[in-house]
Design an enzyme around this catalytic site. Structure first.
Site, short mmCIF file in Angstrom:
data_model
loop_
_atom_site.label_atom_id
_atom_site.label_comp_id
_atom_site.label_asym_id
_atom_site.label_seq_id
_atom_site.Cartn_x
_atom_site.Cartn_y
_atom_site.Cartn_z
N HIS A 200 0.81 -1.22 0.00
CA HIS A 200 0.00 0.00 0.00
C HIS A 200 0.83 1.26 0.00
O HIS A 200 0.45 2.26 -0.58
CB HIS A 200 -1.02 -0.04 1.13
N ARG A 345 -15.33 -0.21 0.00
CA ARG A 345 -14.98 -1.57 0.35
C ARG A 345 -15.08 -1.74 1.87
O ARG A 345 -14.58 -0.90 2.61
CB ARG A 345 -13.55 -1.88 -0.09
N ASP A 469 -4.13 -8.97 -5.02
CA ASP A 469 -4.27 -10.20 -4.23
C ASP A 469 -4.45 -11.41 -5.11
O ASP A 469 -4.00 -12.51 -4.76
CB ASP A 469 -5.44 -10.07 -3.25
N CYS A 516 -9.70 -3.47 -10.33
CA CYS A 516 -9.22 -2.35 -9.51
C CYS A 516 -7.83 -2.60 -8.91
O CYS A 516 -7.39 -1.82 -8.07
CB CYS A 516 -10.21 -2.03 -8.42
C1 PEP Z 1 -6.26 -5.84 -4.86
O1 PEP Z 1 -5.99 -6.78 -4.10
O2 PEP Z 1 -5.97 -5.84 -6.08
C2 PEP Z 1 -6.96 -4.64 -4.36
C3 PEP Z 1 -7.44 -3.75 -5.17
O3 PEP Z 1 -7.05 -4.47 -3.02
P1 PEP Z 1 -5.80 -4.18 -2.06
O4 PEP Z 1 -4.64 -3.80 -2.91
O5 PEP Z 1 -6.21 -3.08 -1.15
O6 PEP Z 1 -5.63 -5.48 -1.36
MG MG Z 2 -6.94 -6.91 -2.19
#
Ligand code: PEP
Ligand code: MG
Length: 605
Positions: A200, A345, A469, A516
């Site tokens: 992140h 989310r 993920d 996303c």
């Molecule tokens: C992902 O896993 O692609 C996602 C958009 O969520 P995060 O990166 O917050 O896990």
């Molecule tokens: Mg994710």
């Protein structure tokens, strides 16, 4: 940058993984996120007083947090539940913990984190020998308080007081809880021992245009607050105590570029979808987590918010945010999104997003009580968030609000959450409160969700493909571990087939599917996604102009043909090579070499 010229320490260099662009120089601000093991650092005589001061500030900050939590718990759950925090508060005055730590720092000349750890370990040994069960079990409280102090040593009050005009944040691992507290106006760069492209911190650094390098192994242990440092995110090079000669070699950026660079400003008008040369429309939405990113949403022409990472609110509120605080936050997001709407989310806590001082460390957090599992296990947390979403949806702004469930691994997750949503809606109506309509979606991030996508699609209103993920779980590669970064291959045929299968299931059920994950923000990967049939992409807002530019220069039909070829590949090397050659040769102006997947240096069989 005054310290640089007078620097007398020997220059030291690290090479890590650059996860954004740009070069920055400044002074190290070393923070401890409590994420990794605590290291011992030896301090000079003059550094001792500053270290003691740092420790005392951390204790005071912990005291403030505990008093706030105690007050909130008392109001919400009653005084009898608030008393446990009295025990924690008393520990902050306990000589065997606090004074002993100060003495250790003075006598051993060590950093506060190390002193806290040593003193605590001794204390825990003493607790373990106590005969009385009740007293012996208080060791869990000691651990909890200590975790809070360790976090505070790198936490809010420390950051607020020590952030200078040219701070370069150096951490073991930058967790969302620490990032959320930063004042980005003063952050020149990030450098961390651990992390990956989809961590992140990396996502936020790219969004805000902050140079960032991860995977620096022991930089945190070697650097001291106030040291001069240069961070080159383009090459992944980090130099501590740079000599004047070295410093001159870098094209150091004094300030971050203004938002207007290359952006499409939409002003008050609603953003338009991007369009390929053969007339296919692609929606481009924004992913947001922090206020600092809001400005970019309209500015870069996003069609609403495709993903609001609500778990960042926990860091801002030092724990679970109240229902009213959440209503306020979601209403703001809805207002920002405009007519295209916003997707909130549900708290994606756990995994690399852990920020819960009260939660025991899990052995394998990525496979643990994360995301929707955490929400279902802590039903009171889920119910509060659902109520806030329903109230925000009913604020009369007539903007669609969607709720997406993170890391769904079984249809039952959706059914349980839907039942709770329906119950809370009924309760709100019975209370006479406004309750809006929300659409409910599932994030597709784990193999079981992909393989049951056809059935799942009949249970939800939309899919959100979280490719960060999905790559992690499909390829069994920890997204935050730089040691395995070479195995994190977004174009791996298994990943592409999963995306293809999921998009096919969404089309068959006539539900929308938005991609996303970070793949959507890279023009080359976005090209492949469009070829696989994606028509809705959500990304860090700053990436929208370059993805829009790419889309307006390609034919969707040609993307489909190339993606079909990728699906036939046997290895990630093959699909990456295919993308590199096809895109590089057919559209050299749209895909210069640095935007294409590089040849990996893994051993070839
Ligand atoms: C992902 O896993 O692609 C996602 C958009 O969520 P995060 O990166 O917050 O896990
Ligand atoms: Mg994710």
């Amino acid at each position: 940058m005054s310290t640089r010229e007078s620097n007398t320490k020997a220059e030291e260099r690290w090479r890590g993984l650059g996860v954004s662009d740009g070069v920055a120089a400044g002074q190290v601000l070393r923070i401890h996120t409590g994420a990794r093991s605590v290291y011992r650092a030896t301090l000079t005589e003059i550094e001792i007083e500053r270290e003691l001061q740092r420790f005392r500030e951390a204790v005071e900050s912990s005291r403030k947090q505990l008093e706030e939590i105690k007050e909130r718990t008392g109001k919400e759950l009653g005084a009898k539940h608030a008393y446990i925090f009295d025990a924690h508060l008393l520990m902050l005055d306990d000589r065997s913990l606090i004074q002993a730590t100060e003495t250790y720092i003075r006598q051993e000349h060590t950093n506060a984190e190390w002193a806290v750890r040593v003193v605590t370990d001794r204390l825990l040994v003493a607790y373990a020998q106590i005969k009385d069960d009740y007293l012996r079990e208080r060791s869990a409280d000691v651990e909890d308080v200590v975790r809070r102090i360790l976090t505070a040593l790198g936490g809010e009050s420390f950051l607020k007081r020590h952030l200078t005009e040219d701070s370069v944040i150096v951490a073991e691992e930058l967790l969302p809880s620490a990032i959320a507290e930063l004042d980005f106006a003063h952050v020149r760069a990030f450098a961390s021992d651990a992390g990956g492209w989809t961590s992140h911190a990396a996502i936020i650094a790219r969004g805000l245009g902050i140079p960032a390098v991860v995977g620096l192994r022991d930089l945190h242990r070697r650097a001291r607050t106030g040291d001069s440092i240069v961070v080159d995110a383009g090459t992944g090079l980090v130099v501590l105590h740079p000599s004047p000669a070295t410093f001159k070699q870098f094209d150091v950026r004094e300030a971050r570029p203004a938002l207007s660079n290359g952006a499409i400003t939409t002003g008050e008008t609603e953003a338009q979808p991007a369009r390929t040369l053969d007339g296919v429309e692609i929606a481009l939405r924004a992913n947001v987590e922090l206020r600092a990113e809001y400005e970019g949403v309209r500015h870069y022409g996003a069609q609403g918010i495709g993903l609001y990472r609500s778990e960042f609110l926990w860091s801002l509120h030092n724990g679970i945010p109240s229902e009213d605080d959440q209503v306020k936050a979601y209403t703001e997001v809805v207002a920002l999104a405009g007519a295209a709407g916003a997707t909130i989310r549900l708290f994606d806590l756990g995994g690399d997003k852990a920020g819960l001082a009260e939660t025991d460390a899990e052995r394998n957090p990525a496979l643990g009580l994360r995301a929707i599992r955490f929400c279902l296990q802590h039903e009171e947390v889920l119910r509060r968030q659902i109520r806030a979403c329903l109230r925000a949806a009913g604020t009369g702004m007539s903007v669609p609000l969607k709720v997406v469930l993170p890391m769904v691994s079984d249809i039952t997750d959706v059914r349980r959450a839907r039942r709770i949503i329906n119950e809370e809606c009924e309760r709100l109506k019975a209370e006479g409160a406004t309750c809006g309509e929300v659409k409910i979606g599932a994030m597709i991030e784990v193999p079981s969700a992909v393989l049951t996508a056809h059935a799942l699609a009949r249970e939800v209103d939309f899919f959100s493909l979280g490719t960060n993920d999905l790559v992690q779980y499909m390829l069994a590669v920890d997204r935050g571990n730089d040691d395995v970064a070479a195995w994190f291959r977004s174009l791996h045929p298994a990943v592409l087939r999963s995306i293809d299968y999921t998009l096919t299931a969404a089309r068959a059920a006539a539900i929308p599917a938005v991609v996303c994950g970070e793949m959507a923000s890279s023009p080359a990967y976005a090209f492949v996604l469009i070829g696989l049939g994606a028509r809705d992409l959500s990304m860090t807002a700053a990436a929208i102009p370059r993805v829009r530019r790419m889309i307006s220069g390609i034919h969707a039909e040609r993307a489909r043909q190339i993606a079909a070829e990728c699906l036939q590949c046997e290895t990630a090397d093959d699909s990456e090579e295919l993308v590199r050659t096809r895109l590089g040769e057919e559209w050299p102006q749209l895909f210069p070499p640095e935007t294409l997947p590089t040849a990996k240096e893994m051993d070839r069989i």
